[in-house]
Scaffold this motif. Structure first.
Motif, PDB file in Angstrom:
ATOM      1  N   GLY A 297      34.628  52.458  48.070  1.00 55.18           N
ATOM      2  CA  GLY A 297      33.520  51.422  48.226  1.00 55.18           C
ATOM      3  C   GLY A 297      34.347  50.069  48.768  1.00 55.18           C
ATOM      4  O   GLY A 297      35.342  50.208  49.450  1.00 55.18           O
ATOM      5  N   ASN A 298      33.500  49.187  48.667  1.00 57.35           N
ATOM      6  CA  ASN A 298      34.129  47.950  49.384  1.00 57.35           C
ATOM      7  C   ASN A 298      35.011  47.454  48.680  1.00 57.35           C
ATOM      8  O   ASN A 298      35.484  47.780  47.525  1.00 57.35           O
ATOM      9  CB  ASN A 298      32.785  46.772  49.166  1.00 57.35           C
ATOM     10  N   ALA A 299      35.742  46.380  49.410  1.00 58.93           N
ATOM     11  CA  ALA A 299      36.874  45.733  48.889  1.00 58.93           C
ATOM     12  C   ALA A 299      36.503  44.822  47.736  1.00 58.93           C
ATOM     13  O   ALA A 299      35.256  44.508  47.600  1.00 58.93           O
ATOM     14  CB  ALA A 299      37.636  44.852  49.903  1.00 58.93           C
ATOM     15  N   VAL A 300      37.348  44.346  46.897  1.00 61.75           N
ATOM     16  CA  VAL A 300      37.029  43.667  45.791  1.00 61.75           C
ATOM     17  C   VAL A 300      36.656  42.284  46.681  1.00 61.75           C
ATOM     18  O   VAL A 300      35.756  41.568  45.885  1.00 61.75           O
ATOM     19  CB  VAL A 300      38.432  43.357  44.999  1.00 61.75           C
ATOM     20  N   ALA A 301      37.219  41.720  47.353  1.00 65.13           N
ATOM     21  CA  ALA A 301      36.475  40.611  48.333  1.00 65.13           C
ATOM     22  C   ALA A 301      35.280  40.687  48.592  1.00 65.13           C
ATOM     23  O   ALA A 301      34.740  39.496  48.841  1.00 65.13           O
ATOM     24  CB  ALA A 301      37.484  40.314  49.435  1.00 65.13           C
ATOM     25  N   PHE A 302      34.628  41.660  48.570  1.00 64.56           N
ATOM     26  CA  PHE A 302      33.181  42.187  48.996  1.00 64.56           C
ATOM     27  C   PHE A 302      32.443  42.721  47.858  1.00 64.56           C
ATOM     28  O   PHE A 302      31.790  43.608  47.987  1.00 64.56           O
ATOM     29  CB  PHE A 302      33.185  42.795  50.362  1.00 64.56           C
ATOM     30  N   ASN A 303      32.838  42.374  46.636  1.00 56.27           N
ATOM     31  CA  ASN A 303      31.900  42.564  45.508  1.00 56.27           C
ATOM     32  C   ASN A 303      32.367  44.199  45.145  1.00 56.27           C
ATOM     33  O   ASN A 303      31.538  44.719  44.208  1.00 56.27           O
ATOM     34  CB  ASN A 303      30.583  42.543  45.406  1.00 56.27           C
ATOM     35  N   GLY A 304      33.477  44.803  45.605  1.00 60.02           N
ATOM     36  CA  GLY A 304      33.768  45.986  45.240  1.00 60.02           C
ATOM     37  C   GLY A 304      34.487  45.965  43.646  1.00 60.02           C
ATOM     38  O   GLY A 304      35.112  45.189  43.069  1.00 60.02           O
ATOM     39  N   GLU A 305      34.708  47.330  43.285  1.00 57.20           N
ATOM     40  CA  GLU A 305      35.663  47.524  41.877  1.00 57.20           C
ATOM     41  C   GLU A 305      37.089  47.804  41.994  1.00 57.20           C
ATOM     42  O   GLU A 305      37.636  47.485  41.201  1.00 57.20           O
ATOM     43  CB  GLU A 305      34.991  48.679  41.284  1.00 57.20           C
ATOM     44  N   GLY A 321      36.500  37.377  53.219  1.00 58.46           N
ATOM     45  CA  GLY A 321      35.494  37.386  52.101  1.00 58.46           C
ATOM     46  C   GLY A 321      35.958  36.541  50.887  1.00 58.46           C
ATOM     47  O   GLY A 321      36.511  35.378  51.142  1.00 58.46           O
ATOM     48  N   ASP A 322      35.644  36.993  49.695  1.00 56.13           N
ATOM     49  CA  ASP A 322      36.128  35.977  48.418  1.00 56.13           C
ATOM     50  C   ASP A 322      37.303  36.622  48.017  1.00 56.13           C
ATOM     51  O   ASP A 322      37.813  37.341  47.153  1.00 56.13           O
ATOM     52  CB  ASP A 322      35.024  36.660  47.380  1.00 56.13           C
ATOM     53  N   TYR A 323      38.560  35.920  48.798  1.00 56.89           N
ATOM     54  CA  TYR A 323      39.873  36.030  48.813  1.00 56.89           C
ATOM     55  C   TYR A 323      40.335  35.936  47.528  1.00 56.89           C
ATOM     56  O   TYR A 323      41.294  36.287  46.836  1.00 56.89           O
ATOM     57  CB  TYR A 323      40.581  35.461  49.766  1.00 56.89           C
ATOM     58  N   ASN A 324      39.820  34.778  46.692  1.00 59.08           N
ATOM     59  CA  ASN A 324      40.173  34.398  45.373  1.00 59.08           C
ATOM     60  C   ASN A 324      40.066  35.393  44.406  1.00 59.08           C
ATOM     61  O   ASN A 324      40.973  35.552  43.549  1.00 59.08           O
ATOM     62  CB  ASN A 324      39.530  33.144  44.854  1.00 59.08           C
ATOM     63  N   ARG A 325      38.951  36.272  44.611  1.00 62.31           N
ATOM     64  CA  ARG A 325      38.521  37.411  43.695  1.00 62.31           C
ATOM     65  C   ARG A 325      39.798  38.506  43.831  1.00 62.31           C
ATOM     66  O   ARG A 325      40.110  39.032  42.855  1.00 62.31           O
ATOM     67  CB  ARG A 325      37.236  38.047  44.023  1.00 62.31           C
ATOM     68  N   SER A 326      40.102  38.687  45.121  1.00 53.30           N
ATOM     69  CA  SER A 326      41.154  39.512  45.398  1.00 53.30           C
ATOM     70  C   SER A 326      42.604  39.169  44.819  1.00 53.30           C
ATOM     71  O   SER A 326      43.197  40.298  43.987  1.00 53.30           O
ATOM     72  CB  SER A 326      41.344  39.752  47.028  1.00 53.30           C
ATOM     73  N   ILE A 327      42.791  38.155  44.798  1.00 54.61           N
ATOM     74  CA  ILE A 327      44.048  37.856  44.113  1.00 54.61           C
ATOM     75  C   ILE A 327      43.819  37.764  42.589  1.00 54.61           C
ATOM     76  O   ILE A 327      44.965  38.271  41.844  1.00 54.61           O
ATOM     77  CB  ILE A 327      44.376  36.071  44.532  1.00 54.61           C
ATOM     78  N   SER A 328      42.807  37.296  42.033  1.00 56.19           N
ATOM     79  CA  SER A 328      42.416  37.312  40.552  1.00 56.19           C
ATOM     80  C   SER A 328      42.874  38.841  40.139  1.00 56.19           C
ATOM     81  O   SER A 328      43.458  38.952  38.974  1.00 56.19           O
ATOM     82  CB  SER A 328      41.277  36.773  40.206  1.00 56.19           C
TER      83      SER A 328
END
Length: 504
Positions: A297-305, A321-328
């Motif tokens: 599926g999509n990257a975590v930065a694009f609402n993936g798991e 994308g949501d780069y902060n989510r990737s880091i978290s």
């Protein structure tokens, strides 16, 4: 004129519009209906020249969803091709004469034992398709037309390769037919992009859907040249699912004739490409420290798991994308998340560079695709090569589709003794003085014919000037010690490339 190019990749569908040299584009997630959404968003597909590049046929075959194919073969007396399918009665000789008719009862018996789709192939049917057409007429009582492929639709010589091509056409024909019907709701006249870098009208693609194989890497190469004007180099197209490699030679993607697909030798002409299953959405297995080949599926930065290569780049300082989510999420996996990301990205770059050197270390690499601009500096440094990331690199594939020219292929057989010419399976009379034709004149006849066909399907006159001679052979017919005629075979194709109608 407005030029629309749509490329359906493994992750996203890209749509580009080029008008007076100005490029506009958008991306949408790749799912069923994404092409339709792209056409709807473009708004003026009906008044533009629209080209669609789809990996659907190749993906279908990769996933083993082409179904079980029944193959009926008319090889003629003394020939056994049962390894491909069922040999049945019926024979056309090398001059296009029917020397043995089909046995209707035998055909019906075979058709009664149905499979998912059917391929009907007769030796020399491209010189006289009548026997195939007879079987086709009967087969329509048992199979839908979208599940039947015939060998006479395939240009070129080599009976085993024509069998293999027809079998694969049968497996993918229905899926391409369904896609075509959906697109026709928004654009009644459009083109498909072929794997050799040219385009054909959608109605012709229905007869030879396998020609669409490898269209995505071909679009990337053509788009890369259009955007950079770099004539020679290696195009590295880093998408969401795979990384594709295509060599540019003199401003054109390097081509290969008669490619092998899924164990079948074919008569398909395609870019010489190879790929590895690494892309922006490649799943990261932290236990084995491996990247891909799976996509979840999509990257975590694009609402993936799941963490992907895209997320790793965000952990190194990129802002995709949501780069902060990737880091978290990465912080929950490792306190030293940045160094872990760097080591895994380095592994991905190493794998890409290893494949890049398949034909020798490239002096120039052109990086396109979803992650092209992020990985290009690392790739260039590792290879010691000059690297280029063109503007609009992320949609180079769709640009390549939009700018391409009509490129038809023609098989011609002239039998001067019989006064007969065959063009792509259609038999016609030839002029009375044809016996004196020189090889050059025979080739010119083929080139003029393919030019007229291409212009009938919308090609610009400037685009049909260059024609490739793919095959030529001629021999004399001797009767009573005298030369009574000549038989020749010729295969030509409008040279694939960029349309003269597109403003640079």
């Amino acid at each position: 004129m407005k030029f629309i190019g749509i490329d359906v990749g493994g992750t996203n569908t890209d749509a580009v519009k080029i008008e007076d040299g100005i490029i506009s584009y958008f991306k949408i997630p790749n799912e069923w209906g994404s092409i339709i959404e792209a056409l709807r968003n473009m708004g003026d597909a009906e008044t533009s020249r629209t080209v669609v590049s789809s990996s659907l046929p190749l993906n279908l075959l990769h996933e083993g969803k082409g179904g079980d194919t029944k193959t009926l073969i008319m090889a003629g007396p003394g020939l056994n091709f049962s390894s491909f399918g069922t040999d049945i009665k019926g024979c056309v000789n090398h001059r296009g004469d029917i020397v043995e008719d089909i046995v209707v009862g035998e055909v019906i018996k075979e058709l009664s034992n149905k499979k998912d789709n059917i391929a009907i192939v007769g030796k020399f049917s491209n010189r006289n398709p009548l026997l195939e057409e007879k079987i086709l007429g009967i087969a329509l009582d048992y199979y839908d037309a979208t599940k039947i492929a015939v060998g006479s639709d395939i240009q070129g010589l080599s009976f085993p390769r024509r069998i293999g091509t027809t079998i694969l056409n049968a497996k993918v024909k229905k899926s391409v037919e369904n896609l075509t019907k959906a697109i026709e709701n928004y654009s009644s006249s459009f083109y498909y992009f072929k794997g050799d870098g040219g385009i054909i009208p959608h109605n012709l693609a229905m007869k030879k859907p396998l020609d669409l194989v490898n269209s995505s890497p071909a679009t990337a190469a053509l788009g890369a040249y259009y955007l950079t004007k770099e004539k020679n180099g290696l195009v590295i197209d880093i998408g969401g699912t795979t990384t594709d490699f295509v060599e540019l030679v003199d401003g054109r993607p390097k081509l290969m004739n008669n490619i092998v697909l899924f164990g079948y030798k074919t008569l398909v002409r395609s870019v010489d490409t190879w790929a590895i299953p690494i892309g922006g959405d490649s799943y990261i297995d932290f236990r084995s420290k491996s990247i891909g080949p799976e996509r979840r599926g999509n990257a975590v930065a694009f609402n993936g798991e799941y963490i992907t290569l895209t997320d790793l780049l965000n952990c190194m300082g990129e802002k995709i994308g949501d780069y902060n989510r990737s880091i978290s999420v990465m912080k929950t996996i490792s306190k030293n998340y940045r160094s872990l990301a760097e080591s895994l990205v380095d592994k991905a770059v190493s794998l890409i560079c290893k494949e890049s050197c398949k034909l020798g270390n490239p002096s120039t690499v052109i990086c396109t695709g979803y992650l092209g601009k992020y990985l290009a500096p690392m790739i260039g440094e590792r290879l010691g090569s000059n690297y280029i990331v063109p503007k609009f690199a992320e949609v180079a594939n769709a640009i390549g589709a939009a700018i391409s020219r009509v490129s038809l292929m023609l098989y011609q057989r002239i039998d001067t003794e019989r006064g007969r010419v065959v063009w792509n399976g259609t038999v016609e009379k030839i002029k009375d003085d044809a016996r004196s034709l020189s090889p050059e004149e025979i080739i010119d006849i083929a080139k003029d014919k393919v030019r007229s066909l291409a212009m009938r399907y919308g090609a610009a006159e400037e685009d049909v000037k260059d024609v490739d001679l793919l095959y030529f052979n001629a021999y004399d017919v001797i009767r009573g010690w005298y030369r009574s005629g000549q038989i020749s075979d010729c295969v030509v194709q409008i040279t694939p490339g960029i349309s003269s109608e597109v403003v640079s």
